[in-house]
Write a protein that holds these residues in place. Sequence first.
Motif, mmCIF file in Angstrom:
data_model
loop_
_atom_site.group_PDB
_atom_site.id
_atom_site.type_symbol
_atom_site.label_atom_id
_atom_site.label_comp_id
_atom_site.label_asym_id
_atom_site.label_seq_id
_atom_site.Cartn_x
_atom_site.Cartn_y
_atom_site.Cartn_z
ATOM 1 N N TYR A 179 -4.134 -24.467 115.620
ATOM 2 C CA TYR A 179 -3.529 -24.784 114.326
ATOM 3 C C TYR A 179 -3.255 -26.289 114.224
ATOM 4 O O TYR A 179 -3.605 -26.939 113.227
ATOM 5 N N ARG B 256 -5.309 -29.151 111.804
ATOM 6 C CA ARG B 256 -4.701 -30.087 110.861
ATOM 7 C C ARG B 256 -5.055 -31.533 111.224
ATOM 8 O O ARG B 256 -5.294 -32.362 110.348
ATOM 9 N N GLU B 257 -5.066 -31.816 112.521
ATOM 10 C CA GLU B 257 -5.371 -33.179 112.961
ATOM 11 C C GLU B 257 -6.790 -33.576 112.558
ATOM 12 O O GLU B 257 -7.025 -34.693 112.082
ATOM 13 N N LYS C 155 -8.492 -32.456 110.147
ATOM 14 C CA LYS C 155 -8.624 -32.528 108.691
ATOM 15 C C LYS C 155 -7.887 -33.736 108.119
ATOM 16 O O LYS C 155 -7.866 -33.941 106.905
ATOM 17 N N GLU D 292 -4.657 -34.220 108.271
ATOM 18 C CA GLU D 292 -3.289 -33.883 107.855
ATOM 19 C C GLU D 292 -2.334 -34.205 109.007
ATOM 20 O O GLU D 292 -1.822 -33.327 109.681
ATOM 21 N N TYR D 293 -2.151 -35.481 109.243
ATOM 22 C CA TYR D 293 -1.417 -35.933 110.422
ATOM 23 C C TYR D 293 0.063 -35.606 110.325
ATOM 24 O O TYR D 293 0.636 -35.558 109.249
ATOM 25 N N THR E 203 5.219 -29.587 115.575
ATOM 26 C CA THR E 203 4.467 -28.548 114.865
ATOM 27 C C THR E 203 3.987 -27.474 115.830
ATOM 28 O O THR E 203 4.022 -26.278 115.518
ATOM 29 N N ARG F 126 -4.407 -19.673 112.026
ATOM 30 C CA ARG F 126 -4.634 -20.144 110.666
ATOM 31 C C ARG F 126 -4.410 -19.086 109.594
ATOM 32 O O ARG F 126 -4.113 -19.415 108.447
ATOM 33 N N ASN G 254 -13.046 -25.654 111.252
ATOM 34 C CA ASN G 254 -12.773 -26.103 109.893
ATOM 35 C C ASN G 254 -13.928 -25.775 108.953
ATOM 36 O O ASN G 254 -13.719 -25.359 107.808
ATOM 37 N N GLU H 47 -10.113 -20.225 102.898
ATOM 38 C CA GLU H 47 -8.756 -20.767 102.863
ATOM 39 C C GLU H 47 -8.140 -20.722 101.481
ATOM 40 O O GLU H 47 -6.972 -20.390 101.321
ATOM 41 N N LYS I 19 -3.762 -23.904 98.346
ATOM 42 C CA LYS I 19 -2.631 -23.974 99.263
ATOM 43 C C LYS I 19 -1.351 -23.404 98.652
ATOM 44 O O LYS I 19 -0.508 -22.886 99.361
ATOM 45 N N PHE J 3 -2.727 -22.546 105.968
ATOM 46 C CA PHE J 3 -2.840 -23.929 105.520
ATOM 47 C C PHE J 3 -2.429 -24.028 104.063
ATOM 48 O O PHE J 3 -2.764 -23.206 103.251
#
Length: 228
Positions: free
Chosen positions: A45, A49-50, A52, A54-55, A61, A129, A195, A202, A205, A228
């Motif tokens: 997970y 995010r990393e 994508k 989405e830092y 987390t 996810r 991803n 997905e 959101k 996500f």
Amino acid sequence: MSNGKLNPVIDFINTLCSFFVLNLIFLITCLPVFTVGSALSSLYYVMGRETKGEYGYLVRTYIREFRRNFKDGSLAFLLFLITGGLLGFNLFFWPFRGTPVSSGITGILAALFLVWLIVFHYTFPLIGRFINTPLNSIRNAWGLALRNIKWTLALLFIDILTACFCLFLPLNTVLTAMCSLGFVLIAYFQSFIFNRVFLPYEGAKDDSSGKQSILREHADMMTGTSQF
């Protein structure tokens, strides 16, 4: 050195340090063994995010997701542990029988182990996810693997590279690499693949009902809601 050149270097060092700490936390949370599933789900997970862009705070987390995935991840890993143990025992037993029947059984067992490995790869990223039951996640994992053969082969290729690294380098080097950054880096590179695989399922959101309908529209084997 200008800020334009300095910032990427600082960002790289910060990311490397975060990966190191995350790898350490991952290993610690795997120590009870039965928690490996929730640890893997949470790691995928965070790395998803990393990759994508989405830092955020990786360790914070990860710990939050570890708690959330504890039940489902642990139950799924228990199922894999039992089935994998049975397969491993039989793969050790039958090849040494030295008969045509045992050779055929060994071939079937090897094919079953490959299926086990592929489903294992997909299950824990799915648990991390998507909101679903462990059994549904396992079933969905096999469906996704079949529908994305080229990405499944890419995951197996990463396995081969990892195995070569472990087999052909000194043990001290392997242990140092895996205990410092190894598990996080493997999950990082695999997350680019996941991803791509998960993208059609997905949905939006902010609208959970929209996510449900999109998931059902794209594939009936995907039942759940994206986290996500």
